[in-house]
Design a protein around this motif. Structure first.
Motif, PDB file in Angstrom:
ATOM      1  N   GLN A 136     -36.152  26.631  13.794  1.00  0.00           N
ATOM      2  CA  GLN A 136     -37.337  27.295  13.230  1.00  0.00           C
ATOM      3  C   GLN A 136     -37.600  26.738  11.831  1.00  0.00           C
ATOM      4  O   GLN A 136     -36.774  26.854  10.926  1.00  0.00           O
ATOM      5  CB  GLN A 136     -37.143  28.810  13.153  1.00  0.00           C
ATOM      6  CG  GLN A 136     -38.375  29.521  12.610  1.00  0.00           C
ATOM      7  CD  GLN A 136     -38.216  31.021  12.555  1.00  0.00           C
ATOM      8  OE1 GLN A 136     -37.106  31.530  12.692  1.00  0.00           O
ATOM      9  NE2 GLN A 136     -39.311  31.742  12.345  1.00  0.00           N
ATOM     10  N   ASN A 139     -30.043  27.022  24.875  1.00  0.00           N
ATOM     11  CA  ASN A 139     -31.161  26.492  24.093  1.00  0.00           C
ATOM     12  C   ASN A 139     -30.749  26.351  22.635  1.00  0.00           C
ATOM     13  O   ASN A 139     -30.136  27.262  22.067  1.00  0.00           O
ATOM     14  CB  ASN A 139     -32.366  27.437  24.168  1.00  0.00           C
ATOM     15  CG  ASN A 139     -32.841  27.630  25.587  1.00  0.00           C
ATOM     16  OD1 ASN A 139     -33.427  26.742  26.188  1.00  0.00           O
ATOM     17  ND2 ASN A 139     -32.559  28.809  26.153  1.00  0.00           N
ATOM     18  N   LYS A 182     -32.528  26.082  19.151  1.00  0.00           N
ATOM     19  CA  LYS A 182     -33.861  26.312  18.584  1.00  0.00           C
ATOM     20  C   LYS A 182     -33.834  26.072  17.082  1.00  0.00           C
ATOM     21  O   LYS A 182     -32.931  26.531  16.376  1.00  0.00           O
ATOM     22  CB  LYS A 182     -34.330  27.729  18.886  1.00  0.00           C
ATOM     23  CG  LYS A 182     -34.541  27.980  20.373  1.00  0.00           C
ATOM     24  CD  LYS A 182     -34.972  29.411  20.670  1.00  0.00           C
ATOM     25  CE  LYS A 182     -35.157  29.631  22.166  1.00  0.00           C
ATOM     26  NZ  LYS A 182     -35.492  31.032  22.491  1.00  0.00           N
ATOM     27  N   ASP A 224     -33.467  24.404  33.623  1.00  0.00           N
ATOM     28  CA  ASP A 224     -33.566  25.515  32.673  1.00  0.00           C
ATOM     29  C   ASP A 224     -33.504  26.869  33.352  1.00  0.00           C
ATOM     30  O   ASP A 224     -33.721  27.900  32.698  1.00  0.00           O
ATOM     31  CB  ASP A 224     -34.878  25.420  31.876  1.00  0.00           C
ATOM     32  CG  ASP A 224     -36.110  25.559  32.757  1.00  0.00           C
ATOM     33  OD1 ASP A 224     -36.049  25.156  33.938  1.00  0.00           O
ATOM     34  OD2 ASP A 224     -37.141  26.051  32.272  1.00  0.00           O
ATOM     35  N   GLN A 269     -33.667  22.345  25.251  1.00  0.00           N
ATOM     36  CA  GLN A 269     -33.028  23.086  26.347  1.00  0.00           C
ATOM     37  C   GLN A 269     -31.878  22.233  26.861  1.00  0.00           C
ATOM     38  O   GLN A 269     -32.041  21.054  27.172  1.00  0.00           O
ATOM     39  CB  GLN A 269     -34.050  23.387  27.446  1.00  0.00           C
ATOM     40  CG  GLN A 269     -33.519  24.246  28.577  1.00  0.00           C
ATOM     41  CD  GLN A 269     -32.928  23.419  29.694  1.00  0.00           C
ATOM     42  OE1 GLN A 269     -33.542  22.455  30.130  1.00  0.00           O
ATOM     43  NE2 GLN A 269     -31.732  23.766  30.142  1.00  0.00           N
ATOM     44  N   ASP A 317     -39.044  24.333  17.225  1.00  0.00           N
ATOM     45  CA  ASP A 317     -38.708  23.293  18.189  1.00  0.00           C
ATOM     46  C   ASP A 317     -37.552  23.791  19.048  1.00  0.00           C
ATOM     47  O   ASP A 317     -36.781  24.662  18.629  1.00  0.00           O
ATOM     48  CB  ASP A 317     -38.316  21.999  17.481  1.00  0.00           C
ATOM     49  CG  ASP A 317     -38.419  20.783  18.397  1.00  0.00           C
ATOM     50  OD1 ASP A 317     -38.735  20.959  19.593  1.00  0.00           O
ATOM     51  OD2 ASP A 317     -38.191  19.657  17.913  1.00  0.00           O
ATOM     52  N   GLN A 318     -37.446  23.214  20.257  1.00  0.00           N
ATOM     53  CA  GLN A 318     -36.409  23.644  21.182  1.00  0.00           C
ATOM     54  C   GLN A 318     -35.851  22.457  21.935  1.00  0.00           C
ATOM     55  O   GLN A 318     -36.583  21.575  22.369  1.00  0.00           O
ATOM     56  CB  GLN A 318     -36.971  24.667  22.178  1.00  0.00           C
ATOM     57  CG  GLN A 318     -35.978  25.115  23.248  1.00  0.00           C
ATOM     58  CD  GLN A 318     -36.549  26.151  24.184  1.00  0.00           C
ATOM     59  OE1 GLN A 318     -37.427  26.923  23.816  1.00  0.00           O
ATOM     60  NE2 GLN A 318     -36.048  26.187  25.405  1.00  0.00           N
TER      61      GLN A 318
END
Length: 790
Positions: A100, A96, A98, A359, A38, A35-36
């Motif tokens: 995991q 960002n 992130k 972004d 930004q 998932d991210q």
């Protein structure tokens, strides 16, 4: 209907879902394995405040005026380029976040939503026997992005979390925290397309004059283990985890050099995180929702319609039903209000060309403030849809811009007052922009931004009736902008006052001598904006009991402004001379400012000419252009024509962003110019309000532009000029109930062809008959009244 929902994760930025608190922004992608979020921060811009040279354009100004009088338009363009200045700086992406997941990417029952009634995004899916959820919001009270990760089976949560950035950065670790530190570029060259390349950074950390930034991520876990090393956080064998992200920059003000040291940013972030993490996630969430709903729930919009039977992703639903889906009409209206709350709160920067979300290091048009329509359009729904607090960031920016604008006007032109040109930025840039490669006077040289922006300071007063604000903030700004106009205007051969040089933003013309031009004299938009400013200054002076020589000067100048003209096609003439359009279907309708957002044109032949101009322009356009046309046709009281424009606006532009391929909305419902511009969202919301309630003529008009598909509905909590809050319900396209809350001493006046029953708490019902088609009633302040239509 206040939910965006999808059965798949976002693969592209224009599928991700926006979160924001005015200062911090995040686009949530919702991936399964990765998932991210930004990230953005509203003061993260390139450059320090700096003008490399002094400008004196008085000689060029006289040359341009002479060339225009000689109808030598091509040379006038070249000479105008001598008055160009530096480009604005650019809005930068922070980075960002992130996440995991170590459970693989084979998932079932995936669901991703954005609840705009609570400003919360969520993701839910199942891997094996475990249901995983994540929920996120950005808190305005606590100034953090909060993300809760949960698993239905104990100790099944195993994730790695990292921070990175497209800017020059480094990551650090401290106990159960990961830190992102970096710097912006000092200079960001102009760009008009997606060139997502690494910008040039001057100097190393601590040596640059550019803005420094820090993002800091902390975590609280339930029955699990946290490791912080190698620029990441690792969570093992947890059942629940809450991530808290804070960001700070070294921005010190529009006229100050940024700070140089990360230590101050660290102190700010540690303080913010320590406070936020002292609360439970549920406590933070409760405060966030309460704060957000204090704004969002003021207005409700409901249409009567049959809901689709099948469950479709939001973008698929738009693709299938388009503007025929009245639930989507409701959703997009409230989405505009959601986006304004998310990108513009008290104490933050104003919403820019992309709100707060970007972004790219090379954002389209630098994601700056484009002042010949787009920045103003962002705030068209602010007052009417009861978000006056969200208007304040723009009003503060106007005040700051006037400081630089006054210096610029005096230096460049030797004139009094203040203004700005086509663009501005974090540093309140006021100069015309351009160079030999990119600059063109058709957009770069447009000194009417100050007068237009003053419409916003007047609107804030007009809706609130706050005389202290008018005296202390609004009138001085309006007076300064009017001083510039008084000096900028020149007399033509017939004794009228006109502007020169003058452009109709971004539109070219063919002169009778065959030349293609952009720089001329007396563009209609200029004169409408100045008429608007002078009119509001005169009214403001009357409210403040000012009647001096300056007011008389403004009154005299207003009477001498060149009148509007109707051209050979029956259209409202765009320029002083009835030139031929280079692009008859051009996206800008600048010469119609006097109809909307202005109120110089309200009826008669000029209103017919506005309609003819719109017909000649055609209904197609980019997202923001469609939004302006929606507002104009609503002002023209043509609901069916508005509905035709809705059919174009409710067009899904594919998520992989391309430039100039047609307007509409992206899968995440953000406005598509394309590329992404948020003004399309805001102008739609303003347009819907305009269809249902208008108050620009000095009285309220109900349901002036309903399409026949909107047979039954209600709009509650809307504000109107004069200091009133209004709610209206209708059935079979006829008003059934009107509720009014009085916040002022003014009488309430509305248009009606029939008698109404007035109900006031504690008093007997009273019947009132219209006089000359209007009903007027004196009201008690802070009292609610009901009008029942028989």
């Amino acid at each position: 209907m206040n939910l965006l929902s999808y059965k798949k994760a976002a693969n592209f930025w224009t599928e991700a879902l926006p979160l924001g608190n005015g200062r911090l922004g995040a686009m949530h992608f919702g991936g399964v394995e990765v998932d991210q979020f930004q990230l953005n921060e509203d003061t993260l811009w390139s450059g320090p405040p700096n003008r490399e040279k002094q400008y004196d354009d008085r000689e060029s100004l006289e040359k341009v005026r002479k060339l225009i009088d000689e109808e030598n338009y091509e040379e006038a363009i070249d000479e105008t380029k001598n008055m160009f200045g530096p480009f604005t700086q650019a809005y930068m992406p922070l980075g960002n976040l992130k996440i995991q997941y170590l459970h693989g990417d084979v998932a079932r029952k995936y669901e991703r939503t954005l609840n705009i009634e609570e400003a919360i995004s969520s993701v839910k899916y199942t891997v094996g026997k475990v249901e995983y959820t994540r929920e996120a919001f950005i808190s305005y009270p606590h100034q953090v992005l909060a993300i809760q990760l949960t698993s239905s089976v104990e100790k099944s949560l195993n994730v790695n979390i990292t921070l990175d950035s497209l800017l020059k950065y480094r990551t650090l670790n401290s106990e159960e925290e990961v830190v992102l530190q970096g710097i912006c570029p000092e200079v960001c060259a102009p760009t008009y397309f997606h060139e997502n390349e690494q910008p040039i950074i001057y100097g190393e950390f601590g040596e640059t004059r550019a803005i420094h930034f820090e993002g800091r991520l902390g975590v609280v876990v339930e029955d699990g283990q946290v490791d912080s090393e190698n620029g990441r956080l690792s969570i093992q064998n947890a059942s629940k985890a809450v991530l808290y992200f804070s960001a700070a920059t070294s921005f010190n003000g529009f006229d100050q050099l940024p700070g140089k040291y990360f230590g101050e940013l660290t102190r700010k972030n540690e303080e913010i995180l320590a406070k936020a993490m002292s609360f439970s996630y549920e406590q933070l969430k409760e405060e966030h929702v309460q704060d957000y709903q204090n704004l969002f729930k003021r207005v409700d919009f409901s249409l009567d319609y049959d809901k689709p039977q099948e469950e479709l992703d939001t973008d698929d639903r738009v693709r299938k039903y388009g503007a025929d889906d009245l639930g989507m009409s409701e959703l997009l209206f409230q989405y505009g209000r959601y986006l304004l709350i998310a990108s513009s709160r008290e104490g933050t920067q104003p919403a820019n060309l992309q709100g707060i979300w970007n972004d790219l290091t090379r954002a389209p048009w630098s994601s700056n403030y484009t002042l010949n329509i787009n920045a103003e359009m962002n705030y068209w729904p602010a007052e009417v849809t009861n978000l006056a607090e969200c208007h304040r960031p723009l009003l503060k920016a106007i005040e700051e811009l006037s400081v630089n604008g006054e210096k610029m006007v005096n230096e460049r032109y030797g004139l009094k007052g203040w203004t700005a040109h086509h663009n501005t930025d974090l540093w309140r840039h006021a100069d015309p922009v351009g160079d030999d490669r990119y600059g063109d006077p058709v957009w770069a040289f447009w000194p009417m931004s100050g007068p237009w922006l003053c419409r916003h300071v007047w609107e804030y007063y007009s809706f609130s009736q706050d005389k202290a604000y008018l005296a202390e903030e609004a009138f001085p700004l309006m007076k300064g902008a009017a001083d510039f106009c008084l000096d900028w205007l020149i007399e033509d051969e017939n004794g009228y006052l006109i502007t020169s040089p003058s452009t109709s933003p971004e539109h070219l013309f063919f002169a009778d001598n065959g030349q293609k031009g952009s720089v001329t004299k007396g563009a209609t938009m200029d004169l409408q904006i100045i008429w608007d400013l002078f009119t509001n200054c005169i009214e403001a002076a009357a409210v403040l009991d000012i009647d001096d020589a300056w007011v008389q000067q403004v009154k005299t100048a207003k009477e001498r402004l060149h009148p509007m003209q109707i051209g050979k096609y029956g259209q409202l003439q765009e320029w002083l001379i009835d030139y031929e359009d280079v692009e008859p279907h051009h996206r800008h309708v600048s010469h119609l400012y006097g109809a909307y957002p202005g109120n110089q044109i309200t009826e008669g032949p000029f209103m017919d000419a506005v309609k003819q101009s719109l017909n000649r322009r055609g209904d197609e356009g980019t997202g923001w252009s469609l939004g302006w046309k929606i507002c104009l046709w609503a002002r023209l009281k043509d609901g069916e024509r508005v509905n035709e424009l809705f059919k174009q606006l409710f067009n899904i532009v594919e998520a992989k962003r391309e430039v100039f391929v047609g307007g509409g909305i992206y899968p995440n419902l953000l406005g598509a110019h394309p590329p992404f511009q948020i003004d399309g969202n805001f102008s739609y919301t303003a347009g819907v309000a305009e269809m249902i309630i208008q108050s620009h003529k000095g009285y309220v008009e109900l349901l002036p532009a309903l399409p026949s598909t909107w047979l039954k509905g209600s709009l509650t909590g809307i504000r109107v000029h004069g200091g009133f809050e209004v709610s209206v319900s209708w059935d079979k396209m006829q008003v059934s109930l009107l509720e009014v809350t009085c916040n002022t001493e003014n009488p309430f006046i509305f248009k009606s062809s029939e008698s109404v029953i007035v109900r006031e708490e504690g008093k007997e019902d009273k019947r009132i008959d219209p006089v000359d088609g209007l009903i007027e009633i004196e009201m008690n302040k802070n009292q609610k009244y009901q009008f029942v239509f028989k």
